[in-house]
Scaffold this motif. Structure first.
Motif, PDB file in Angstrom:
ATOM      1  N   PHE A 165      -1.420   4.404  -0.951  1.00 36.72           N
ATOM      2  CA  PHE A 165      -2.519   4.498   0.015  1.00 36.72           C
ATOM      3  C   PHE A 165      -2.026   4.822   1.419  1.00 36.72           C
ATOM      4  O   PHE A 165      -2.798   5.224   2.267  1.00 36.72           O
ATOM      5  CB  PHE A 165      -3.317   3.193   0.060  1.00 36.72           C
ATOM      6  N   ARG A 203       0.815  -1.210   0.000  1.00 36.14           N
ATOM      7  CA  ARG A 203       0.000   0.000   0.000  1.00 36.14           C
ATOM      8  C   ARG A 203       0.855   1.269   0.000  1.00 36.14           C
ATOM      9  O   ARG A 203       0.395   2.306  -0.477  1.00 36.14           O
ATOM     10  CB  ARG A 203      -0.959  -0.016   1.185  1.00 36.14           C
ATOM     11  N   PRO A 245      -0.036  11.261  -5.231  1.00 40.36           N
ATOM     12  CA  PRO A 245      -1.095  10.462  -4.631  1.00 40.36           C
ATOM     13  C   PRO A 245      -1.396   9.209  -5.460  1.00 40.36           C
ATOM     14  O   PRO A 245      -0.973   9.105  -6.623  1.00 40.36           O
ATOM     15  CB  PRO A 245      -2.295  11.403  -4.622  1.00 40.36           C
ATOM     16  N   ALA A 246      -2.136   8.293  -4.863  1.00 42.80           N
ATOM     17  CA  ALA A 246      -2.388   6.986  -5.488  1.00 42.80           C
ATOM     18  C   ALA A 246      -2.997   7.112  -6.877  1.00 42.80           C
ATOM     19  O   ALA A 246      -2.698   6.329  -7.775  1.00 42.80           O
ATOM     20  CB  ALA A 246      -3.300   6.163  -4.595  1.00 42.80           C
ATOM     21  N   ASN A 247      -3.867   8.119  -7.057  1.00 35.81           N
ATOM     22  CA  ASN A 247      -4.553   8.185  -8.354  1.00 35.81           C
ATOM     23  C   ASN A 247      -3.663   8.712  -9.475  1.00 35.81           C
ATOM     24  O   ASN A 247      -4.070   8.754 -10.626  1.00 35.81           O
ATOM     25  CB  ASN A 247      -5.849   9.002  -8.238  1.00 35.81           C
ATOM     26  N   ARG A 297      -9.702  -4.857 -15.103  1.00 34.53           N
ATOM     27  CA  ARG A 297      -9.906  -3.458 -14.779  1.00 34.53           C
ATOM     28  C   ARG A 297      -8.579  -2.755 -14.538  1.00 34.53           C
ATOM     29  O   ARG A 297      -8.413  -1.575 -14.878  1.00 34.53           O
ATOM     30  CB  ARG A 297     -10.789  -3.378 -13.523  1.00 34.53           C
ATOM     31  N   ALA A 298      -7.622  -3.464 -13.944  1.00 37.50           N
ATOM     32  CA  ALA A 298      -6.324  -2.853 -13.693  1.00 37.50           C
ATOM     33  C   ALA A 298      -5.447  -2.883 -14.947  1.00 37.50           C
ATOM     34  O   ALA A 298      -4.808  -1.896 -15.297  1.00 37.50           O
ATOM     35  CB  ALA A 298      -5.634  -3.577 -12.533  1.00 37.50           C
ATOM     36  N   LEU A 337      -5.546  -0.371 -17.974  1.00 38.08           N
ATOM     37  CA  LEU A 337      -4.906   0.937 -17.847  1.00 38.08           C
ATOM     38  C   LEU A 337      -3.420   0.873 -18.187  1.00 38.08           C
ATOM     39  O   LEU A 337      -2.736   1.885 -18.141  1.00 38.08           O
ATOM     40  CB  LEU A 337      -5.090   1.473 -16.430  1.00 38.08           C
ATOM     41  N   ASP A 379       7.257  10.797  -3.751  1.00 37.79           N
ATOM     42  CA  ASP A 379       7.055  11.449  -2.457  1.00 37.79           C
ATOM     43  C   ASP A 379       5.747  12.222  -2.362  1.00 37.79           C
ATOM     44  O   ASP A 379       5.051  12.157  -1.371  1.00 37.79           O
ATOM     45  CB  ASP A 379       8.221  12.402  -2.158  1.00 37.79           C
ATOM     46  N   PHE A 386      -7.327  -5.849  -5.449  1.00 40.93           N
ATOM     47  CA  PHE A 386      -7.524  -5.915  -4.007  1.00 40.93           C
ATOM     48  C   PHE A 386      -7.865  -7.325  -3.559  1.00 40.93           C
ATOM     49  O   PHE A 386      -8.380  -8.134  -4.317  1.00 40.93           O
ATOM     50  CB  PHE A 386      -8.644  -4.960  -3.592  1.00 40.93           C
ATOM     51  N   GLY A 431     -11.555   3.200 -15.092  1.00 42.08           N
ATOM     52  CA  GLY A 431     -10.330   3.992 -15.095  1.00 42.08           C
ATOM     53  C   GLY A 431     -10.114   4.717 -16.414  1.00 42.08           C
ATOM     54  O   GLY A 431      -9.605   5.836 -16.454  1.00 42.08           O
ATOM     55  N   THR A 438       0.780   2.751 -11.024  1.00 41.97           N
ATOM     56  CA  THR A 438       0.554   1.402 -10.492  1.00 41.97           C
ATOM     57  C   THR A 438      -0.946   1.176 -10.424  1.00 41.97           C
ATOM     58  O   THR A 438      -1.718   2.123 -10.338  1.00 41.97           O
ATOM     59  CB  THR A 438       1.077   1.280  -9.053  1.00 41.97           C
ATOM     60  N   ASN A 439      -1.353  -0.083 -10.511  1.00 43.89           N
ATOM     61  CA  ASN A 439      -2.754  -0.417 -10.247  1.00 43.89           C
ATOM     62  C   ASN A 439      -2.798  -1.649  -9.379  1.00 43.89           C
ATOM     63  O   ASN A 439      -1.846  -2.413  -9.319  1.00 43.89           O
ATOM     64  CB  ASN A 439      -3.529  -0.633 -11.535  1.00 43.89           C
ATOM     65  N   MET A 440      -3.925  -1.789  -8.701  1.00 46.44           N
ATOM     66  CA  MET A 440      -3.982  -2.779  -7.631  1.00 46.44           C
ATOM     67  C   MET A 440      -5.132  -3.740  -7.867  1.00 46.44           C
ATOM     68  O   MET A 440      -6.204  -3.349  -8.311  1.00 46.44           O
ATOM     69  CB  MET A 440      -4.193  -2.019  -6.322  1.00 46.44           C
TER      70      MET A 440
END
Ligand SMILES: Nc1ncnc2c1ncn2[C@@H]1O[C@H](COP(=O)(O)OP(=O)(O)O)[C@@H](O)[C@H]1O
Ligand SMILES: [Mg+2]
Lengths: 361, 269, 292
Positions: free
Chosen positions: A54, A49, A73-75, A148-149, A152, A70, A83, A101, A79-81
């Motif tokens: 996240f 994460r 943000p995640a969006n 779905r991941a 993208l 640094d 879950f 996406g 990378t895609n996840m």
């Protein structure tokens, strides 16, 4: 090899006062199938994460494709996840899930449609687009999550125990499918799992984690054959441990007296953590042999009493209490034609070799 | 007799006790007699006609509807914020804060009414329909928080993370994923607040200025025996209205549960 | 990233930010008004002017005047009876729905139990007057059945009527928490008790009841505290001897125009019910040790 796709340097992660990750350093290579393996609660999900974005790291840096993450943000990370619960949107159809996406990227409708169909085909769900997503089975949901991941085209696909919710048969099938899929798309996969067999069979390289630290990062073969310490050796496969006293450590070899086995000279590369008073000898079950009457007496031979016999058809596992040792060792033998299977209480001759003994801390 | 039979008998008697007033309401509403008592006379629709002709009743109804709609919107919005905070975030003092917000649930309504009355008069404001809204929002918010918290909690958090992971902003995630999935809870919260506010008397009685709400109007009329039959007719209409609203809410909740395949986890409250 | 930016992104800050509108509302319209009422109870009112010098006069009056003492004691008594009756009525129903009704039908039953609650509050109370009245449903039925020869007069315009009416109003609120507590009981615990030799009654007393106690406690608090504040029920069905402290509070605030005394009475009543409830909750904790 090209540059690493992910570089983790000095990552600490705190939840309040609890430290979940300790100074994690790792490089993940472009296009490899990488696994994070470890017992439940060791921080695998947390590490995944932090890569996904996240979780903020408490210290250290995540770098993906040469770029610092640094303040990303995640969006906006490449990378895609997938879950653990798959997180399929229940109020959308399969196709809407996969298109989710792409729509955010403001792609033209026609292009989205083609991409979605291609992605569904890739995961073996061609023609399922109009189905209600909540009517899909566990295995199918997982494929939707993958499609779905993957649609993208992320640089890295992150998978958090994606197979743990499936039954045994489905899981084995998905393991090989995932592996094939990864080769076909050429995307770097990072798989989180607590199942060592899964990690060994699927991965190019594995990071074994304990209590927030990476214990060893290596290929499956190396992990099995050259674990760096007792903890790793115990977690990957079965390892017998015997007391050992090192009598002489000069000239790149160690002269040892191994309880129940006897004297041996062990090269330094079989003692990856060095040698001190806490060291024990480790030997895999298949590296010990039950000798039969035809085998002549050899120098590397020990003796013990069979305590238990576990017959598996192709293999037999013995628990043998070696003379002078208070706990039994496990020995595995292939059941070849003509080899007799010993019984409980039988005396067994045990053959071994110094090249298969590790000195571990 | 078996113990199960006694049990069923008790439940039967209990249900009669529970339903007695609700069942009598329509009985007297259609009873052709100007006194509300037994024995019954003939059937009439006259009392409903009387309602049509009572101007004051219409004004009171309009006031109550205005209050109830405003209350439902405000209480549900406040409920969404608090429920979201309590179910998705951890922060210091969370328990105390949430407990404090839920206090009106166990506070006697007269205390709420009295304290708001004191403050409003002390600050020199006039009593109006809006002062009633203030009180109603206070007592409806805990109900909304309870309903919405369970809606937010039953929403798998990784759905929101998945949306974010797939490239959507937090705001888009809220509208595309969170909202559609907690919508049944939002509708329930609104309808419950609406119904509570429409029927609330104790606070409204303290905070009503010159404009009466429906219950305040009814209270005024209860003193006049000749008005009672038409009040029964009014009560019947209100009961049907409440039940229709509840059934609608339940219908939407079930339909969305079916559509999303989420386990049916019981009804209201 | 600066410390402040980090804080703003943190969970702590997001939580506080989200909850703040609701919290501010509650502070402005609940905490502040309550504080105001407390202040008011130490002031005096002389017709329209407020005298803001601190005095205990209102409390002394509230606690020493016989009329207030009587009303307060009666209110506590009625609330206690209402609570007891409500729990006694509610427990078997909650038990029935939880243990006898098939899983699929439970939501329907809970719905059925809450329906009467949606009848207009004032109408419901008024209808109890019709049911219990001299020519009411109860007397009519009993006369018709030949059980009695004269209509009963002790069932309306007294404290019994107040208790019955209030219990009716509150019973759904008692059934729900008890039902939830019963639903949480792991059924295998009951089988274990039986397996270990308990008969149905002992099993109920030793396992079911203790595990259902949290629901009973919640129901008690939910019913007992608000009941003290109802002034409509006593007014409509209580008769002269059925009036409660809330009627007096209402009178002080409205007609008698002595808000400080009303405030002192209201706070005293709140204080008493809170103390009784806390003692009740505390006793349950004490005698049901080792339970969550
Ligand atoms: N949000 C959180 N707050 C507090 N502790 C957490 C949180 N998430 C995980 N942890 C703790 O961090 C440790 C590692 O968790 P996790 O990464 O989920 O383990 P794994 O995936 O290896 O099973 C666990 O001890 C867990 O309890
Ligand atoms: Mg995990």
């Amino acid at each position: 090899m090209t540059d690493p796709i992910i570089r983790l340097s000095g990552i600490d992660k705190f939840y309040g006062d609890f430290q979940a990750l300790y100074n994690v350093n790792a490089e993940i290579r472009t296009g490899e199938f990488f696994s994070l393996l470890g017992p439940s609660g060791c921080g695998k999900t947390t590490l995944l994460r932090t890569i996904a974005g996240f979780e903020d790291v408490s210290a250290g840096h995540v770098e993906i494709a040469g770029q610092s993450m640094d303040n990303v943000p995640a969006n906006r990370r490449p990378t895609n996840m997938v879950f653990q619960s798959y997180a399929i949107f229940p109020h959308m159809s399969v196709a809407e899930n996969v298109a989710y996406g792409l729509k955010a990227r403001k792609m033209p409708k026609e292009q989205i449609k083609t991409a979605v169909e291609a992605a569904l085909k890739q995961v073996g769900l061609a023609g399922y687009g109009d189905r209600a997503s909540h009517a899909m089975s566990g295995g199918q949901r997982q494929r939707v999550a993958l499609a779905r991941a993957l649609v993208l085209k992320p640089k890295v696909l992150l998978l958090d125990e994606p197979l743990s919710a499936l039954d045994k048969k489905m899981r084995e099938q998905m393991q090989s499918e995932l592996r094939h899929l990864q080769r076909a798309v050429g995307i770097t996969f990072i798989l989180v799992t607590h199942d060592q067999e899964e990690a060994l069979t699927m991965s190019d390289r594995i990071a074994v984690m304990f209590e927030g630290r990476i214990g060893q990062l290596a290929s499956p073969q190396e992990l099995y054959r050259r674990p760096v310490n007792r903890e790793v050796a115990e977690f990957i496969g079965v390892m017998n441990f015997l007391n050992v006293s090192v009598t002489n450590g000069a000239g790149g070899t160690f002269d040892c007296e191994i309880a129940g086995l006897g004297k041996a000279t062990i090269p330094a590369e079989q003692a990856p953590g060095g040698v001190d008073a806490s060291v024990t000898a480790g030997v895999r079950p298949e590296m010990l042999t039950i000798l039969s009457d035809e085998n002549s007496r050899s120098e590397r031979e020990a003796s013990g009493i069979v305590q238990d016999v576990y017959y598996y058809g192709d293999m037999t596992y013995y628990d043998v209490q070696l003379d002078g040792v208070d706990h039994p060792v496990t020995i595995s033998m292939r059941n070849t034609a003509g080899r007799t299977v010993l019984s409980r209480k039988d005396r067994a001759r045990v053959g071994w070799g110094a090249e298969s003994v590790l000195l571990l801390k | 007799m078996k113990s199960g039979t006694w049990f069923k008998l008790y439940i039967g008697v209990f249900l009669i006790f529970l339903y007695a007033p609700a069942l009598l309401l329509p009985v007297f509403a259609f009873n052709d007699s100007s006194i509300v008592s037994f024995p019954l006379k003939g059937f009439t629709l006259n009392w409903f006609n009387v309602l049509w002709e009572t101007e004051a009743l219409h004004t009171a109804t309009k006031n109550s509807l205005l209050i109830a709609v405003s209350t439902a919107i405000i209480a549900t919005s406040l409920g969404i914020l608090a429920a979201r905070a309590s179910s998705r975030y951890k922060f210091r003092g969370q328990k105390a804060v949430m407990g404090f917000i839920m206090v009106p649930l166990v506070l006697p309504e007269i205390i709420v009414g009295v304290s708001l009355l004191v403050v409003i008069l002390q600050m020199g404001f006039d009593l109006s329909l809006w002062t009633i809204v203030l009180g109603h929002v206070l007592i409806c918010t805990p109900f909304c928080v309870a309903i919405l918290s369970s809606a937010f909690l039953s929403l798998d958090q990784s759905l929101e993370e998945a949306s974010f992971d797939l490239g959507r902003s937090k705001l888009a995630t809220f509208w595309l994923v969170t909202m559609p999935l907690v919508l049944p809870g939002v509708v329930s919260a609104m309808l419950i607040s609406f119904t509570i506010s429409l029927d609330e008397f104790i606070i409204a009685f303290f905070l009503a200025g010159t404009e009466p709400t429906l219950p305040v109007y009814i209270w005024g009329q209860l003193r006049f025996p000749q008005k009672l039959p038409s009040l029964m007719a009014l009560g019947t209409i209100l009961l049907i209205l409440s039940l229709t609203l509840l059934a609608t809410a339940e219908y939407f909740r079930r339909r969305s549960a079916r559509k999303t395949g989420i386990e049916d986890a019981g009804g209201f409250l | 990233m600066s410390g402040f930016a980090k804080w703003r992104r943190s969970e702590e800050a997001s939580g506080w930010l989200l909850v703040s509108p609701t919290l501010v509302y509650s502070i402005l319209l609940l905490a502040a008004p309550l504080a105001m009422v407390i202040a008011l109870s130490f002031w005096t009112q002389d017709y329209l002017d407020l005298d803001k010098t601190f005095t205990l006069k209102n409390y002394i009056e509230a606690w020493s005047e016989p009329i207030y003492q009587t009303l307060m004691a009666r209110s506590l008594k009625i609330s206690a009876f209402v609570t007891a009756l409500t729990i006694l009525l509610a427990f078997p129903v909650a038990y029935y729905v939880s243990f006898y009704v098939p899983q699929k039908r439970k939501p329907l039953w809970i719905f059925l139990i809450t329906i009467p609650f949606w009848t207009s509050y004032l109408m419901r109370i008024f209808l109890w007057k019709v049911i219990l009245g001299y020519n009411g449903v109860v007397n009519g039925s009993l006369l018709g059945l030949g059980v009695i020869e004269q209509p009963l007069s002790f069932i309306l315009y007294n404290q019994n009527a107040v208790v019955v009416t209030l219990a009716h109003a509150w019973v759904p609120f008692a059934i729900l928490p008890i039902f939830v507590a019963l639903e949480k009981i792991d059924r295998s615990l009951l089988e274990a008790a039986e397996d270990l030799g308990d008969g149905p009654l002992r099993r109920f007393i030793r396992v079911t009841l203790p595990l259902a106690m949290p629901g009973v406690v919640a129901a008690t608090v939910i019913v007992f505290i608000p009941t003290i504040g109802d002034y409509v029920t006593p007014r409509l069905v209580g008769g002269p001897n059925g009036l409660m402290i809330s009627n007096m509070i209402e009178l002080q605030f409205k007609k008698a125009n002595n808000a400080p005394l009303g405030a002192a009475l209201a706070l005293s009543a709140m204080f008493l019910v809170s103390v009784v409830s806390l003692v009740f909750v505390w006793m349950n904790r004490k005698y049901l040790v080792g339970q969550k």
